[in-house]
Structure formats: structure tokens, C-alpha cells
Write an enzyme that holds these catalytic residues in place. Structure first.
Site, mmCIF file in Angstrom:
data_model
loop_
_atom_site.group_PDB
_atom_site.id
_atom_site.type_symbol
_atom_site.label_atom_id
_atom_site.label_comp_id
_atom_site.label_asym_id
_atom_site.label_seq_id
_atom_site.Cartn_x
_atom_site.Cartn_y
_atom_site.Cartn_z
ATOM 1 N N HIS A 73 0.854 -1.193 0.000
ATOM 2 C CA HIS A 73 0.000 0.000 0.000
ATOM 3 C C HIS A 73 0.894 1.250 0.000
ATOM 4 O O HIS A 73 1.916 1.282 0.695
ATOM 5 C CB HIS A 73 -0.880 -0.006 1.254
ATOM 6 C CG HIS A 73 -2.136 0.810 1.127
ATOM 7 N ND1 HIS A 73 -2.116 2.169 0.912
ATOM 8 C CD2 HIS A 73 -3.443 0.465 1.211
ATOM 9 C CE1 HIS A 73 -3.354 2.624 0.874
ATOM 10 N NE2 HIS A 73 -4.189 1.615 1.040
ATOM 11 N N GLY A 117 0.244 -4.933 1.752
ATOM 12 C CA GLY A 117 -0.991 -5.172 1.007
ATOM 13 C C GLY A 117 -0.754 -5.897 -0.302
ATOM 14 O O GLY A 117 -1.655 -6.542 -0.840
ATOM 15 N N TYR A 147 -4.804 -4.546 10.746
ATOM 16 C CA TYR A 147 -5.291 -5.118 9.484
ATOM 17 C C TYR A 147 -6.796 -5.365 9.572
ATOM 18 O O TYR A 147 -7.374 -5.417 10.670
ATOM 19 C CB TYR A 147 -4.518 -6.412 9.153
ATOM 20 C CG TYR A 147 -4.302 -6.559 7.674
ATOM 21 C CD1 TYR A 147 -3.496 -5.641 6.994
ATOM 22 C CD2 TYR A 147 -4.935 -7.538 6.951
ATOM 23 C CE1 TYR A 147 -3.318 -5.740 5.627
ATOM 24 C CE2 TYR A 147 -4.762 -7.638 5.574
ATOM 25 C CZ TYR A 147 -3.951 -6.721 4.920
ATOM 26 O OH TYR A 147 -3.778 -6.782 3.567
HETATM 27 O O1 YXS Z 1 12.295 8.602 -1.298
HETATM 28 P P1 YXS Z 1 11.581 8.445 -2.641
HETATM 29 O O2 YXS Z 1 10.612 9.564 -2.977
HETATM 30 O O3 YXS Z 1 12.504 8.061 -3.764
HETATM 31 O O4 YXS Z 1 10.598 7.141 -2.472
HETATM 32 C C1 YXS Z 1 11.170 5.920 -2.075
HETATM 33 C C2 YXS Z 1 10.196 5.292 -1.097
HETATM 34 O O5 YXS Z 1 9.634 6.220 -0.181
HETATM 35 C C3 YXS Z 1 9.126 4.793 -2.027
HETATM 36 N N1 YXS Z 1 8.346 3.710 -1.424
HETATM 37 C C4 YXS Z 1 7.077 3.832 -1.007
HETATM 38 N N2 YXS Z 1 6.241 4.905 -1.029
HETATM 39 C C5 YXS Z 1 4.996 4.705 -0.503
HETATM 40 N N3 YXS Z 1 4.571 3.527 0.015
HETATM 41 C C6 YXS Z 1 5.389 2.447 0.033
HETATM 42 N N4 YXS Z 1 4.935 1.290 0.532
HETATM 43 C C7 YXS Z 1 6.717 2.582 -0.479
HETATM 44 N N5 YXS Z 1 7.794 1.758 -0.586
HETATM 45 C C8 YXS Z 1 8.770 2.465 -1.166
HETATM 46 O O6 YXS Z 1 9.823 4.311 -3.173
HETATM 47 C C9 YXS Z 1 11.084 5.001 -3.296
HETATM 48 C C10 YXS Z 1 12.197 3.974 -3.321
HETATM 49 O O7 YXS Z 1 12.154 3.339 -2.053
HETATM 50 P P2 YXS Z 1 13.511 2.827 -1.361
HETATM 51 O O8 YXS Z 1 14.586 3.840 -1.557
HETATM 52 O O9 YXS Z 1 13.160 2.410 0.028
HETATM 53 O O10 YXS Z 1 13.834 1.531 -2.270
HETATM 54 P P3 YXS Z 1 14.740 0.262 -1.866
HETATM 55 O O11 YXS Z 1 14.927 -0.481 -3.121
HETATM 56 O O12 YXS Z 1 15.911 0.693 -1.075
HETATM 57 O O13 YXS Z 1 13.819 -0.586 -0.882
HETATM 58 C C11 YXS Z 1 12.650 -1.204 -1.406
HETATM 59 C C12 YXS Z 1 11.750 -1.613 -0.216
HETATM 60 C C13 YXS Z 1 10.411 -2.150 -0.771
HETATM 61 C C14 YXS Z 1 12.474 -2.696 0.624
HETATM 62 C C15 YXS Z 1 11.505 -0.358 0.660
HETATM 63 O O14 YXS Z 1 11.056 0.694 -0.177
HETATM 64 C C16 YXS Z 1 10.469 -0.615 1.718
HETATM 65 O O15 YXS Z 1 10.747 -1.265 2.757
HETATM 66 N N6 YXS Z 1 9.229 -0.116 1.466
HETATM 67 C C17 YXS Z 1 8.121 -0.291 2.395
HETATM 68 C C18 YXS Z 1 7.594 -1.715 2.335
HETATM 69 C C19 YXS Z 1 6.410 -1.838 3.310
HETATM 70 O O16 YXS Z 1 6.565 -1.821 4.526
HETATM 71 N N7 YXS Z 1 5.197 -1.930 2.750
HETATM 72 C C20 YXS Z 1 3.959 -2.006 3.511
HETATM 73 C C21 YXS Z 1 3.078 -0.781 3.175
HETATM 74 S S1 YXS Z 1 1.674 -0.729 4.230
HETATM 75 C C22 YXS Z 1 0.689 -1.955 3.589
HETATM 76 O O17 YXS Z 1 0.918 -2.457 2.506
HETATM 77 C C23 YXS Z 1 -0.477 -2.428 4.402
HETATM 78 C C24 YXS Z 1 -1.422 -1.326 4.737
HETATM 79 S S2 YXS Z 1 0.058 -3.219 5.862
HETATM 80 O O18 YXS Z 1 0.757 -2.197 6.635
HETATM 81 O O19 YXS Z 1 -1.100 -3.683 6.542
HETATM 82 O O20 YXS Z 1 0.946 -4.275 5.489
#
Ligand code: YXS
Length: 268
Positions: A73, A117, A147
């Protein structure tokens, strides 16, 4: 038949059609295919058009060579200030419903990491084919996000309770071997064979009787998703979720991600 190029959303998804098979590729590398309102809208529209075109099987994948299948998400779009972060009308929930009600098999083809998500999105597909780079993490406890019950049903309909609890309570990534052992994926194949294996399976299913396939899928969808729950129980569940999504911890979890720092949770 609508030209698939009409469904292209540059910077969000690409779409292609191969006779009765539709392929949707998530294509927003800058945001690691984060499930934004726009990307979810493009996905939901693509499924609606595929249904109108009598597409029989859909393959959902990330664009080639992306290390992240989807970062889940879009955290920046999660509702704040005491609103349910995963309400019925949330664009992600609409897309999950579109996949689960599509009148034919939807196959998730996974290369790379799946987060939050997006894990629910993958489990909402009917089959999951992955390669050795695939990992799966469900991460609401990293944000303080409670969730939703429909989403938890997507997990209980596929995985054992102790596995679900380890995934939710640790927010750790399950690697491809573990994902196969736990039943998250149907087949684990080498990355070089992933696309060929997935398309061969899609072609096999697309050759079967589509009305029977749709009827069987809809029955399985109803049997797994429509579990009766007493009104009082539902209200008690909503009360526990409200306490979480109104908490300072939830606000801290989202703020910490956006500020690129570790959250500090105080249980309030
Ligand atoms: O800083 P910029 O503007 O370049 O943006 C960065 C990140 O902020 C963005 N980005 C995201 N933006 C919004 N929502 C996200 N979920 C998200 N994930 C990433 O993308 C740009 C590049 O990210 P960066 O530098 O971290 O890339 P990386 O290659 O070093 O690492 C990739 C990840 C996926 C390991 C890392 O971005 C990450 O840990 N992202 C968050 C993953 C996460 O926790 N997702 C859960 C979202 S909440 C959800 O899905 C549900 C509601 S729940 O919470 O119930 O699970």
C-alpha cells in the site's frame, strides 16, 4: 476486442493480450510499484475490461527485472487522523474484490519482494508462481496498523494459523523456499523459466470451458470469503481496530516511514 494499448497507464501498469490470456505488469519502478490510488484504479479498470473482452485467464506480474514486485500500500496515501486505514472503499480493497470476482483464474507471477498489502493482492490471486528471488512480508505491525477482517480471511483461506501469526507478528519476509513450504506459492521455478512456466499454465487453463471455470471460481470465492459473523462480534472487532488506528502509535508508524527513521511505539 479492446486494443490492450487502451488500458496502458504509463508509469503505472502495462497490459497485453495473447488470445484469451491477459497480462498486467506493474510498472512504477520509482515507487517500487507501491499500490497507490492511481495504480489500483488502473488495475481495477484493466480487470473490468478483461472481463468485458471475455479474457479467460489473467497473469499479474511486475515489469521485467524489477527487484521489488510491489512495496505494498502506498503509505503516503494511508488515511490518518482516526480513519479506518483499510476501509471497504479503499482502492486496494476494490482491486482485491475485482481479482477475487474476476470470472476466471488470475495467476500471480512473482519475481522479487512482495510487501504488505501486495501480499494480500498476491493471495487474492488464484495461483502463485514464483522464482527463487521471491519474498513475502505482511507488515501492519511496523506501522501500528490494525489489518482488516476481510484481509485476514484472505490469509486464513490459504495458510495455517501458526504460519499466519508468525508472518503478521514478526513482519519478517518469508523467502521462496519457506513460501513453498507454507503454501504461499503453488510452484517455485528458476527465474529463467518463470515466465515460460507461468504462460504455459495460463494457456492450459485458458483452453478449458470458461463458463465451468467461472462457476467453480465463484463458488470457491463465496465459500472462502463469506464467513458469517455476529453483529456484536463484528462491532467488538471494529472497536479493537478503532483503538489501534486512532492511536498515537499508528500516527508514529506512518510518520517514521515517511521520515525514513525507525518508529518508537509506546502502546498508546
Ligand atoms: O524517497 P523516494 O521519494 O525516492 O521514495 C522511495 C520510497 O519512499 C518509495 N516507497 C514507497 N512509497 C509509498 N509507500 C510504500 N509502501 C513505499 N515503498 C517504497 O519508493 C522510493 C524507493 O524506495 P527505497 O529507496 O526504500 O527503495 P529500496 O529499493 O531501497 O527498498 C525497497 C523496499 C520495498 C524494501 C523499501 O522501499 C520498503 O521497505 N518499502 C516499504 C515496504 C512496506 O513496509 N510496505 C507495507 C506498506 S503498508 C501496507 O501495505 C499495508 C497497509 S500493511 O501495513 O497492513 O501491510
Amino acid at each position: 476486442m479492446t486494443d490492450s494499448s487502451e488500458m496502458e497507464k504509463p508509469g503505472l501498469i502495462s497490459v497485453s493480450v495473447d488470445e484469451y490470456i491477459g497480462v498486467i505488469a506493474l510498472r512504477n519502478p520509482a515507487k517500487r510499484n507501491a499500490l497507490s490510488r492511481d495504480l489500483m484504479g488502473a488495475l481495477t479498470d484493466a480487470f473490468a475490461r478483461f472481463a468485458a473482452q471475455k479474457i479467460r485467464v489473467v497473469v499479474l506480474r511486475a515489469a521485467p527485472d524489477m527487484k521489488v514486485w510491489s512495496a505494498g500500500h502506498d503509505i503516503g496515501e494511508l488515511p490518518q487522523a482516526g480513519r479506518d486505514p483499510l476501509s471497504y472503499a479503499d482502492p486496494l480493497e476494490e482491486t482485491l474484490r475485482a481479482i477475487r470476482s474476476f470470472p476466471g483464474p488470475v495467476v500471480a507471477m512473482v519475481h522479487g519482494s512482495v510487501w504488505g498489502g501486495a501480499f494480500d493482492l498476491v493471495l487474492s490471486c488464484d495461483l502463485v508462481i514464483a522464482d527463487e528471488t521471491a519474498t513475502f512480508a505482511i507488515t501492519p505491525v511496523n506501522l501500528g496498523l490494525p489489518y482488516n477482517t476481510t484481509g485476514l480471511l484472505h490469509f486464513t483461506g490459504r495458510l495455517r494459523a501458526n504460519v499466519i501469526k508468525e508472518l503478521f507478528f514478526t513482519a519478517a519476509s518469508a523467502n521462496a523456499d519457506t513460501a513453498l513450504e507454507w503454501g504461499i506459492i503453488n510452484h517455485l521455478v528458476p527465474a529463467a523459466e518463470l515466465e515460460a512456466h507461468t504462460m504455459a499454465l495460463a494457456r492450459k487453463m485458458a483452453a478449458k470451458a470458461p463458463l465451468a471455470m467461472a462457476a467453480i471460481k465463484e463458488q470457491l470465492h463465496i465459500l472462502s470469503d463469506y464467513q458469517p459473523i455476529a453483529a456484536q462480534v463484528f462491532e467488538r472487532v471494529q472497536e479493537t481496530r478503532r483503538r489501534a488506528y486512532e492511536s498515537a502509535d499508528y500516527r508514529e508508524g506512518v510518520a517514521a516511514f515517511l521520515e525514513k527513521r525507525a518508529p518508537v511505539f509506546k502502546g498508546e
